[in-house]
Enzyme design. Sequence first.
Site, PDB file in Angstrom:
ATOM      1  N   THR A 195       0.807  -1.011  -0.166  1.00 56.72           N
ATOM      2  CA  THR A 195       0.056   0.130  -0.136  1.00 56.72           C
ATOM      3  C   THR A 195       0.906   1.278   0.073  1.00 56.72           C
ATOM      4  O   THR A 195       0.189   2.347   0.218  1.00 56.72           O
ATOM      5  CB  THR A 195      -0.951   0.101   1.099  1.00 56.72           C
ATOM      6  OG1 THR A 195      -0.378  -0.259   2.398  1.00 56.72           O
ATOM      7  CG2 THR A 195      -1.969  -1.187   1.143  1.00 56.72           C
ATOM      8  N   UNK A 196       2.152   1.215  -0.352  1.00 61.24           N
ATOM      9  CA  UNK A 196       3.105   2.335  -0.359  1.00 61.24           C
ATOM     10  C   UNK A 196       3.313   2.612  -1.940  1.00 61.24           C
ATOM     11  O   UNK A 196       4.162   1.899  -2.470  1.00 61.24           O
ATOM     12  CB  UNK A 196       4.147   2.171   0.191  1.00 61.24           C
ATOM     13  N   PRO A 197       2.629   3.354  -2.412  1.00 60.29           N
ATOM     14  CA  PRO A 197       2.914   3.679  -4.086  1.00 60.29           C
ATOM     15  C   PRO A 197       4.213   3.813  -4.357  1.00 60.29           C
ATOM     16  O   PRO A 197       4.688   3.380  -5.433  1.00 60.29           O
ATOM     17  CB  PRO A 197       1.781   4.686  -4.443  1.00 60.29           C
ATOM     18  CG  PRO A 197       0.790   4.672  -3.275  1.00 60.29           C
ATOM     19  CD  PRO A 197       1.608   4.311  -1.986  1.00 60.29           C
ATOM     20  N   PHE A 257       7.063   2.862  -3.192  1.00 58.37           N
ATOM     21  CA  PHE A 257       7.452   1.538  -3.240  1.00 58.37           C
ATOM     22  C   PHE A 257       7.246   0.604  -4.274  1.00 58.37           C
ATOM     23  O   PHE A 257       7.964   0.062  -4.974  1.00 58.37           O
ATOM     24  CB  PHE A 257       7.249   0.922  -1.769  1.00 58.37           C
ATOM     25  CG  PHE A 257       7.781  -0.657  -1.833  1.00 58.37           C
ATOM     26  CD1 PHE A 257       9.154  -0.780  -1.428  1.00 58.37           C
ATOM     27  CD2 PHE A 257       6.873  -1.764  -1.943  1.00 58.37           C
ATOM     28  CE1 PHE A 257       9.748  -2.168  -1.603  1.00 58.37           C
ATOM     29  CE2 PHE A 257       7.494  -2.987  -1.823  1.00 58.37           C
ATOM     30  CZ  PHE A 257       8.781  -3.417  -1.307  1.00 58.37           C
ATOM     31  N   THR A 258       5.833   0.715  -4.695  1.00 65.05           N
ATOM     32  CA  THR A 258       5.424  -0.320  -5.626  1.00 65.05           C
ATOM     33  C   THR A 258       5.975   0.095  -6.957  1.00 65.05           C
ATOM     34  O   THR A 258       5.935  -0.912  -7.933  1.00 65.05           O
ATOM     35  CB  THR A 258       4.178  -0.704  -5.553  1.00 65.05           C
ATOM     36  OG1 THR A 258       3.193   0.623  -5.517  1.00 65.05           O
ATOM     37  CG2 THR A 258       3.468  -1.321  -4.403  1.00 65.05           C
TER      38      THR A 258
END
Length: 266
Positions: free
Chosen positions: A129-131, A133-134
């Site tokens: 849920t960490u944009p 990071f993804t």
Amino acid sequence: MGLLSVDLLITLQILPVFFSNCLFLALYDSVILLKHVALLLSRSKSTRGEWRRMLTSEGLRCVWNSFLLDAYKQVKLGEDAPNSSVVHVSNPEAGNNCASEKTADGAECHLLDFASAERPLVVNFGSATUPPFTRQLPAFRQLVEEFSSVADFLLVYIDEAHPSDGWAVPGDSSMSFEVKKHRNQEDRCAAAHQLLERFSLPPQCQVVADRMDNNANVAYGVAFERVCIVQRRKIAYLGGKGPFSYNLQEVRSWLEKNFSKRUILD
């Protein structure tokens, strides 16, 4: 210097960057609101989703705690790498080559179990849920593919940055995740699997999840995301606090500087 004085000094150091983050969130909310209103006026179908503000009391608490976590982190450049307790998460692309003897999901191991004496270990911390990071996972995958002949790689899945039942971010793309706060270790491992289903990683990359006491998150001051390099059980590279100082390009530069092109191509 007394403990109270240290705490006060840290608070004074945090306040300027904390307020700058609050300003960023306010500007972000303003832009998203204007976009939402424009779509409403144009009667676009894109407005069906719920508009979520980022500058909320929950958001402020999370941002403040992230700075405290960074300020009090145990990890220091050039010093011993914390050997945090983690649990194994099976990578669908990987074989049974975990450094720990037990490779089933939830099997306890330690972060430095994955470090070898001669090869650096690139450790990437983050959550679905960490944009920021993804968005960088494809670049991380590329690093693994290019440098796995000279370095080892480990992804550590931590507490959700933006759980759907907490400080959630707007789900404005097909790449967003809806993950609730982890209630137990099984929830955290399941969230890690959900991430791996969307972003497959090469078999050379091992995957673990932080324990429910968040000991790896605390030791490395991750909060949202962070990357570091362990070499001979020391911190050879320590990336900045995410999201704004999370930089995989610095990891690439470190690897390129320390290993010749010939070694990488072998």
